[in-house]
Design a protein around this motif. Structure first.
Motif: not given
Length: 389
Positions: A22, A24-25, A29, A33-34, A207
Protein backbone atom coordinates in the motif's frame (compact mmCIF):
# COMPACT_ATOMS: atom_id res chain seq x y z
CA UNK A 1 -34.31 -11.46 3.86
CA UNK A 2 -35.54 -13.16 0.71
CA UNK A 3 -33.19 -15.64 -0.92
CA UNK A 4 -33.04 -16.44 -4.60
CA UNK A 5 -29.36 -17.25 -4.78
CA UNK A 6 -28.78 -20.85 -3.83
CA UNK A 7 -28.42 -23.00 -6.93
CA UNK A 8 -26.00 -25.90 -6.72
CA UNK A 9 -24.21 -28.26 -4.38
CA UNK A 10 -20.81 -27.30 -5.85
CA UNK A 11 -20.04 -23.67 -4.93
CA UNK A 12 -17.10 -23.50 -7.38
CA UNK A 13 -13.31 -23.19 -7.25
CA UNK A 14 -11.49 -19.88 -6.85
CA UNK A 15 -7.98 -18.45 -6.88
CA UNK A 16 -7.07 -15.58 -4.55
CA UNK A 17 -3.95 -13.49 -5.25
CA UNK A 18 -2.69 -11.25 -2.43
CA UNK A 19 -0.71 -8.12 -3.31
CA UNK A 20 0.50 -6.87 0.08
CA UNK A 21 1.69 -3.34 -0.69
CA UNK A 22 0.00 0.00 0.00
CA UNK A 23 1.05 3.64 -0.34
CA UNK A 24 0.17 4.15 3.34
CA UNK A 25 -1.30 2.14 6.22
CA UNK A 26 -4.87 3.12 7.09
CA UNK A 27 -5.35 3.55 10.85
CA UNK A 28 -8.27 1.09 11.02
CA UNK A 29 -6.65 -1.64 8.89
CA UNK A 30 -5.53 -4.99 10.29
CA UNK A 31 -5.01 -6.64 6.89
CA UNK A 32 -1.60 -7.93 5.84
CA UNK A 33 -0.51 -4.72 4.12
CA UNK A 34 2.91 -3.11 4.01
CA UNK A 35 4.39 0.22 2.93
CA UNK A 36 7.71 0.25 1.06
CA UNK A 37 9.78 3.35 0.24
CA UNK A 38 11.63 1.67 -2.63
CA UNK A 39 9.91 0.40 -5.80
CA UNK A 40 8.69 -3.19 -5.62
CA UNK A 41 10.43 -5.70 -7.91
CA UNK A 42 7.27 -6.82 -9.68
CA UNK A 43 9.11 -9.22 -12.01
CA UNK A 44 10.48 -11.12 -9.00
CA UNK A 45 7.01 -11.30 -7.47
CA UNK A 46 5.52 -12.57 -10.74
CA UNK A 47 8.07 -15.37 -10.77
CA UNK A 48 7.17 -16.28 -7.19
CA UNK A 49 3.44 -16.21 -7.98
CA UNK A 50 4.07 -18.57 -10.90
CA UNK A 51 5.90 -20.95 -8.56
CA UNK A 52 3.15 -20.87 -5.94
CA UNK A 53 0.38 -21.33 -8.51
CA UNK A 54 2.12 -24.37 -9.96
CA UNK A 55 2.45 -25.82 -6.45
CA UNK A 56 -1.26 -25.36 -5.67
CA UNK A 57 -2.29 -26.72 -9.05
CA UNK A 58 -0.62 -30.04 -8.21
CA UNK A 59 -2.82 -30.22 -5.11
CA UNK A 60 -6.04 -29.38 -6.96
CA UNK A 61 -5.90 -31.26 -10.24
CA UNK A 62 -9.03 -31.37 -12.35
CA UNK A 63 -10.54 -28.16 -10.97
CA UNK A 64 -12.09 -25.45 -13.14
CA UNK A 65 -11.46 -21.89 -11.98
CA UNK A 66 -14.70 -19.93 -11.80
CA UNK A 67 -13.37 -16.86 -9.97
CA UNK A 68 -10.07 -15.02 -9.57
CA UNK A 69 -9.64 -12.22 -7.05
CA UNK A 70 -6.72 -9.80 -6.65
CA UNK A 71 -6.86 -8.49 -3.08
CA UNK A 72 -4.54 -6.69 -0.76
CA UNK A 73 -3.01 -4.38 0.14
CA UNK A 74 -3.58 -2.37 -2.98
CA UNK A 75 -3.58 -4.53 -6.13
CA UNK A 76 -4.14 -1.44 -8.30
CA UNK A 77 -0.52 -0.52 -7.57
CA UNK A 78 0.47 -3.42 -9.82
CA UNK A 79 1.31 -2.74 -13.43
CA UNK A 80 -1.32 -4.13 -15.82
CA UNK A 81 1.40 -6.36 -17.27
CA UNK A 82 1.91 -7.94 -13.84
CA UNK A 83 -1.79 -8.73 -13.59
CA UNK A 84 -1.75 -10.20 -17.11
CA UNK A 85 1.24 -12.41 -16.29
CA UNK A 86 -0.46 -13.79 -13.17
CA UNK A 87 -3.68 -14.49 -15.09
CA UNK A 88 -1.64 -16.28 -17.76
CA UNK A 89 -0.03 -18.41 -15.06
CA UNK A 90 -3.44 -19.36 -13.66
CA UNK A 91 -4.64 -20.35 -17.13
CA UNK A 92 -1.51 -22.44 -17.61
CA UNK A 93 -2.23 -24.47 -14.47
CA UNK A 94 -6.01 -24.98 -14.47
CA UNK A 95 -8.95 -24.97 -16.82
CA UNK A 96 -10.54 -21.54 -16.59
CA UNK A 97 -14.28 -21.16 -17.01
CA UNK A 98 -15.08 -19.04 -20.09
CA UNK A 99 -17.35 -16.94 -17.85
CA UNK A 100 -14.77 -16.57 -15.08
CA UNK A 101 -15.16 -13.56 -12.79
CA UNK A 102 -11.85 -11.70 -12.43
CA UNK A 103 -12.00 -9.02 -9.73
CA UNK A 104 -9.32 -6.51 -8.79
CA UNK A 105 -9.47 -4.28 -5.73
CA UNK A 106 -8.53 -0.69 -6.48
CA UNK A 107 -8.04 2.57 -4.64
CA UNK A 108 -9.85 5.44 -6.33
CA UNK A 109 -6.92 7.76 -6.91
CA UNK A 110 -6.66 9.38 -10.32
CA UNK A 111 -3.38 7.63 -11.11
CA UNK A 112 -4.81 4.17 -10.45
CA UNK A 113 -8.06 4.95 -12.26
CA UNK A 114 -6.02 5.65 -15.39
CA UNK A 115 -4.80 2.08 -15.21
CA UNK A 116 -8.29 0.61 -15.53
CA UNK A 117 -8.07 0.27 -19.32
CA UNK A 118 -4.86 -1.71 -18.90
CA UNK A 119 -6.43 -4.02 -16.34
CA UNK A 120 -9.40 -4.62 -18.62
CA UNK A 121 -7.06 -5.56 -21.46
CA UNK A 122 -5.19 -7.90 -19.09
CA UNK A 123 -8.38 -9.86 -18.37
CA UNK A 124 -9.93 -8.16 -15.33
CA UNK A 125 -13.71 -7.91 -15.79
CA UNK A 126 -14.78 -6.54 -12.40
CA UNK A 127 -13.28 -3.94 -10.06
CA UNK A 128 -13.99 -3.23 -6.42
CA UNK A 129 -13.22 0.33 -5.36
CA UNK A 130 -12.28 1.25 -1.80
CA UNK A 131 -14.18 4.55 -1.61
CA UNK A 132 -15.02 4.25 2.15
CA UNK A 133 -16.48 7.76 2.52
CA UNK A 134 -17.86 10.47 0.26
CA UNK A 135 -16.62 13.59 1.99
CA UNK A 136 -13.07 14.82 2.38
CA UNK A 137 -13.13 15.32 6.15
CA UNK A 138 -14.05 11.70 6.84
CA UNK A 139 -11.65 10.40 4.20
CA UNK A 140 -8.83 12.28 5.92
CA UNK A 141 -9.88 10.92 9.32
CA UNK A 142 -9.86 7.40 7.88
CA UNK A 143 -6.34 7.89 6.56
CA UNK A 144 -7.37 7.63 2.91
CA UNK A 145 -5.18 9.35 0.32
CA UNK A 146 -7.91 10.12 -2.21
CA UNK A 147 -10.44 12.92 -2.16
CA UNK A 148 -14.18 12.54 -2.59
CA UNK A 149 -13.92 14.08 -6.07
CA UNK A 150 -11.24 11.57 -7.07
CA UNK A 151 -13.39 8.73 -5.76
CA UNK A 152 -16.40 9.81 -7.78
CA UNK A 153 -14.26 10.19 -10.89
CA UNK A 154 -12.81 6.71 -10.41
CA UNK A 155 -16.30 5.23 -10.02
CA UNK A 156 -17.38 6.95 -13.22
CA UNK A 157 -14.32 5.68 -15.10
CA UNK A 158 -14.85 2.15 -13.76
CA UNK A 159 -18.44 2.25 -15.00
CA UNK A 160 -17.31 3.27 -18.46
CA UNK A 161 -14.75 0.46 -18.76
CA UNK A 162 -16.17 -2.45 -16.77
CA UNK A 163 -19.61 -3.97 -17.07
CA UNK A 164 -19.38 -5.02 -13.43
CA UNK A 165 -18.00 -2.89 -10.63
CA UNK A 166 -18.60 -2.31 -6.94
CA UNK A 167 -17.43 0.10 -4.30
CA UNK A 168 -17.13 0.07 -0.51
CA UNK A 169 -18.46 2.53 2.03
CA UNK A 170 -17.87 2.42 5.77
CA UNK A 171 -20.34 3.44 8.45
CA UNK A 172 -20.34 3.89 12.23
CA UNK A 173 -17.55 6.39 11.66
CA UNK A 174 -16.69 8.94 14.38
CA UNK A 175 -19.42 11.58 14.78
CA UNK A 176 -21.54 10.07 12.00
CA UNK A 177 -25.28 10.73 12.20
CA UNK A 178 -28.10 8.64 10.77
CA UNK A 179 -29.25 11.51 8.54
CA UNK A 180 -25.75 12.08 7.13
CA UNK A 181 -25.25 8.35 6.49
CA UNK A 182 -28.62 8.04 4.76
CA UNK A 183 -27.77 10.95 2.46
CA UNK A 184 -24.37 9.42 1.72
CA UNK A 185 -25.95 6.06 0.95
CA UNK A 186 -28.43 7.64 -1.44
CA UNK A 187 -25.61 9.47 -3.18
CA UNK A 188 -23.72 6.18 -3.48
CA UNK A 189 -26.74 4.37 -4.88
CA UNK A 190 -27.00 6.98 -7.65
CA UNK A 191 -23.48 6.05 -8.73
CA UNK A 192 -23.68 2.30 -8.20
CA UNK A 193 -24.73 -0.09 -10.91
CA UNK A 194 -25.82 -3.20 -9.07
CA UNK A 195 -23.45 -3.91 -6.14
CA UNK A 196 -22.23 -2.08 -3.02
CA UNK A 197 -20.29 -3.27 0.03
CA UNK A 198 -21.18 -1.51 3.29
CA UNK A 199 -18.96 -2.27 6.28
CA UNK A 200 -19.37 -1.18 9.87
CA UNK A 201 -16.19 0.33 11.24
CA UNK A 202 -14.78 -1.95 13.91
CA UNK A 203 -11.79 -1.18 16.08
CA UNK A 204 -9.36 -4.02 15.43
CA UNK A 205 -6.54 -5.06 17.79
CA UNK A 206 -3.09 -3.58 17.20
CA UNK A 207 -4.27 -0.78 14.92
CA UNK A 208 -3.76 2.96 15.24
CA UNK A 209 -7.49 3.40 15.80
CA UNK A 210 -7.31 1.04 18.79
CA UNK A 211 -4.51 3.08 20.30
CA UNK A 212 -6.39 6.32 19.69
CA UNK A 213 -9.60 4.93 21.20
CA UNK A 214 -7.75 3.63 24.24
CA UNK A 215 -6.20 7.07 24.69
CA UNK A 216 -9.63 8.71 24.55
CA UNK A 217 -8.83 10.47 21.25
CA UNK A 218 -11.27 8.52 19.10
CA UNK A 219 -14.96 8.13 19.85
CA UNK A 220 -17.10 5.90 17.64
CA UNK A 221 -20.89 5.39 17.81
CA UNK A 222 -22.07 3.23 20.71
CA UNK A 223 -24.02 0.02 20.17
CA UNK A 224 -27.42 1.75 20.05
CA UNK A 225 -26.19 4.35 17.57
CA UNK A 226 -24.54 1.65 15.45
CA UNK A 227 -27.82 -0.27 15.40
CA UNK A 228 -29.65 2.82 14.14
CA UNK A 229 -27.08 3.14 11.35
CA UNK A 230 -27.52 -0.56 10.53
CA UNK A 231 -31.31 -0.20 10.36
CA UNK A 232 -31.22 2.78 8.00
CA UNK A 233 -28.70 0.92 5.84
CA UNK A 234 -31.01 -2.05 5.36
CA UNK A 235 -34.08 0.11 4.78
CA UNK A 236 -32.38 2.37 2.24
CA UNK A 237 -30.75 -0.45 0.29
CA UNK A 238 -33.92 -2.57 0.23
CA UNK A 239 -35.90 0.33 -1.19
CA UNK A 240 -33.23 0.81 -3.86
CA UNK A 241 -33.50 -2.81 -4.99
CA UNK A 242 -30.08 -3.69 -3.56
CA UNK A 243 -30.88 -5.97 -0.61
CA UNK A 244 -28.18 -7.63 1.48
CA UNK A 245 -27.26 -11.04 0.14
CA UNK A 246 -24.54 -11.18 2.79
CA UNK A 247 -24.31 -9.23 6.03
CA UNK A 248 -22.13 -6.48 4.49
CA UNK A 249 -22.81 -6.87 0.76
CA UNK A 250 -25.76 -5.62 -1.23
CA UNK A 251 -26.65 -6.43 -4.83
CA UNK A 252 -29.39 -6.79 -7.38
CA UNK A 253 -30.26 -10.44 -8.03
CA UNK A 254 -27.59 -11.93 -10.28
CA UNK A 255 -25.00 -9.25 -9.51
CA UNK A 256 -23.52 -10.87 -6.38
CA UNK A 257 -19.75 -11.25 -6.04
CA UNK A 258 -19.20 -14.79 -7.28
CA UNK A 259 -15.81 -14.99 -5.62
CA UNK A 260 -17.04 -14.27 -2.13
CA UNK A 261 -20.03 -16.57 -2.63
CA UNK A 262 -17.53 -19.40 -3.07
CA UNK A 263 -16.07 -18.58 0.37
CA UNK A 264 -19.42 -18.21 2.09
CA UNK A 265 -20.84 -21.36 0.50
CA UNK A 266 -17.78 -23.24 1.78
CA UNK A 267 -16.29 -23.93 -1.63
CA UNK A 268 -12.65 -24.54 -2.46
CA UNK A 269 -10.09 -21.83 -3.07
CA UNK A 270 -6.33 -21.53 -3.22
CA UNK A 271 -4.53 -18.47 -1.94
CA UNK A 272 -1.14 -17.28 -3.17
CA UNK A 273 0.96 -14.35 -2.07
CA UNK A 274 2.10 -13.10 1.36
CA UNK A 275 -0.46 -13.86 4.05
CA UNK A 276 -2.96 -15.55 1.72
CA UNK A 277 -5.30 -18.29 2.96
CA UNK A 278 -6.85 -21.26 1.21
CA UNK A 279 -9.21 -24.19 1.71
CA UNK A 280 -8.89 -27.27 -0.48
CA UNK A 281 -10.38 -30.75 -0.39
CA UNK A 282 -8.04 -33.74 -0.64
CA UNK A 283 -8.66 -37.50 -0.43
CA UNK A 284 -7.81 -37.26 3.28
CA UNK A 285 -10.17 -34.33 3.93
CA UNK A 286 -10.38 -30.56 3.84
CA UNK A 287 -7.14 -28.68 4.46
CA UNK A 288 -6.49 -25.14 5.68
CA UNK A 289 -3.61 -23.27 4.07
CA UNK A 290 -1.89 -20.03 5.00
CA UNK A 291 1.30 -18.48 3.69
CA UNK A 292 4.15 -16.48 5.18
CA UNK A 293 2.90 -12.96 5.91
CA UNK A 294 6.08 -10.90 5.50
CA UNK A 295 6.48 -10.06 1.78
CA UNK A 296 10.26 -10.35 1.48
CA UNK A 297 10.35 -13.45 3.65
CA UNK A 298 7.56 -14.96 1.52
CA UNK A 299 9.67 -14.34 -1.58
CA UNK A 300 12.67 -16.06 -0.05
CA UNK A 301 10.65 -19.07 1.14
CA UNK A 302 8.96 -19.51 -2.26
CA UNK A 303 12.25 -19.25 -4.09
CA UNK A 304 13.85 -21.75 -1.69
CA UNK A 305 11.04 -24.25 -1.03
CA UNK A 306 8.81 -23.91 -4.09
CA UNK A 307 5.86 -22.54 -2.09
CA UNK A 308 5.13 -20.07 0.68
CA UNK A 309 2.94 -22.23 2.90
CA UNK A 310 3.57 -22.01 6.63
CA UNK A 311 0.34 -23.81 7.57
CA UNK A 312 -1.13 -26.90 5.92
CA UNK A 313 -3.57 -28.32 8.43
CA UNK A 314 -6.11 -31.12 8.10
CA UNK A 315 -9.34 -29.76 9.57
CA UNK A 316 -11.32 -31.89 12.00
CA UNK A 317 -14.99 -32.52 11.36
CA UNK A 318 -15.82 -30.18 14.24
CA UNK A 319 -13.68 -27.40 12.75
CA UNK A 320 -15.32 -27.87 9.35
CA UNK A 321 -18.77 -27.65 10.90
CA UNK A 322 -17.88 -24.48 12.77
CA UNK A 323 -16.39 -22.87 9.65
CA UNK A 324 -19.43 -23.85 7.60
CA UNK A 325 -21.76 -22.16 10.09
CA UNK A 326 -19.55 -19.09 10.44
CA UNK A 327 -19.42 -18.58 6.67
CA UNK A 328 -22.82 -19.79 5.52
CA UNK A 329 -24.95 -17.96 8.06
CA UNK A 330 -23.55 -14.66 6.80
CA UNK A 331 -25.68 -15.21 3.69
CA UNK A 332 -29.33 -14.27 3.42
CA UNK A 333 -29.91 -17.64 1.73
CA UNK A 334 -28.67 -19.45 4.85
CA UNK A 335 -27.38 -23.02 4.99
CA UNK A 336 -28.54 -26.52 4.21
CA UNK A 337 -28.63 -28.39 7.57
CA UNK A 338 -27.84 -31.73 5.91
CA UNK A 339 -24.62 -30.24 4.56
CA UNK A 340 -23.63 -29.24 8.07
CA UNK A 341 -24.32 -32.79 9.21
CA UNK A 342 -22.22 -34.25 6.40
CA UNK A 343 -19.26 -32.01 7.27
CA UNK A 344 -19.43 -32.11 11.07
CA UNK A 345 -20.75 -35.63 11.63
CA UNK A 346 -23.49 -34.34 13.93
CA UNK A 347 -26.87 -32.68 13.71
CA UNK A 348 -27.58 -29.16 14.78
CA UNK A 349 -28.93 -29.04 18.32
CA UNK A 350 -32.69 -28.98 17.79
CA UNK A 351 -33.37 -27.30 21.12
CA UNK A 352 -30.99 -24.46 20.29
CA UNK A 353 -32.52 -24.04 16.84
CA UNK A 354 -36.03 -24.03 18.33
CA UNK A 355 -35.04 -21.51 20.98
CA UNK A 356 -33.49 -19.17 18.41
CA UNK A 357 -36.58 -19.53 16.22
CA UNK A 358 -38.83 -18.62 19.13
CA UNK A 359 -36.68 -15.55 19.76
CA UNK A 360 -37.02 -14.59 16.09
CA UNK A 361 -33.28 -14.87 15.44
CA UNK A 362 -33.40 -17.65 12.82
CA UNK A 363 -35.99 -19.11 10.47
CA UNK A 364 -36.51 -21.99 8.05
CA UNK A 365 -37.18 -21.34 4.38
CA UNK A 366 -39.75 -23.25 2.34
CA UNK A 367 -36.85 -25.32 1.00
CA UNK A 368 -35.80 -26.26 4.53
CA UNK A 369 -32.73 -24.02 4.64
CA UNK A 370 -31.81 -22.42 7.96
CA UNK A 371 -31.07 -18.73 7.82
CA UNK A 372 -30.60 -15.84 10.19
CA UNK A 373 -33.60 -13.53 10.26
CA UNK A 374 -33.55 -9.79 9.64
CA UNK A 375 -33.77 -9.33 13.42
CA UNK A 376 -30.89 -11.74 14.01
CA UNK A 377 -28.35 -10.28 11.60
CA UNK A 378 -27.29 -7.36 13.83
CA UNK A 379 -26.24 -9.95 16.45
CA UNK A 380 -24.97 -12.54 13.97
CA UNK A 381 -21.87 -13.51 15.96
CA UNK A 382 -23.95 -14.42 19.00
CA UNK A 383 -26.38 -16.45 16.87
CA UNK A 384 -23.56 -18.42 15.24
CA UNK A 385 -21.86 -19.03 18.58
CA UNK A 386 -25.14 -20.37 20.01
CA UNK A 387 -25.68 -22.76 17.10
CA UNK A 388 -22.07 -23.96 17.09
CA UNK A 389 -21.92 -24.66 20.84
Amino acid sequence: MASQLYKAANPGFAVYVHWPFCLSKCPYCDFNSHVRSAPVDEARYVAAFRTELAHRAKLTKGRTVSSIFFGGGTPSLMKPGTVAAILDAIAANWTVDPNVEVTLEANPTSVEANRFTGYRAAGVNRVSLGVQAMNDADLKALGRLHTAAEALTAVKIAGSIFERYSFDLMYARPNQTVAAWKAELESGIERARDHMSLYQLTIEPDTMFERLRNAGKLIVPNSDQARDLWDVTQDTMNKAGLPAYEISNHAAVGAESRHNLIYWRYGEYVGVGPGAHGRITTPKGRRAHSTERHPEMWLTIVETDGHGLVEDELLTTEEQGDEFLLMGLRLSEGIEPTQFEALSGRMLDRSRVSSLMEEGMVELTQLGRLRVSAAGFPVLDAVVADLAA
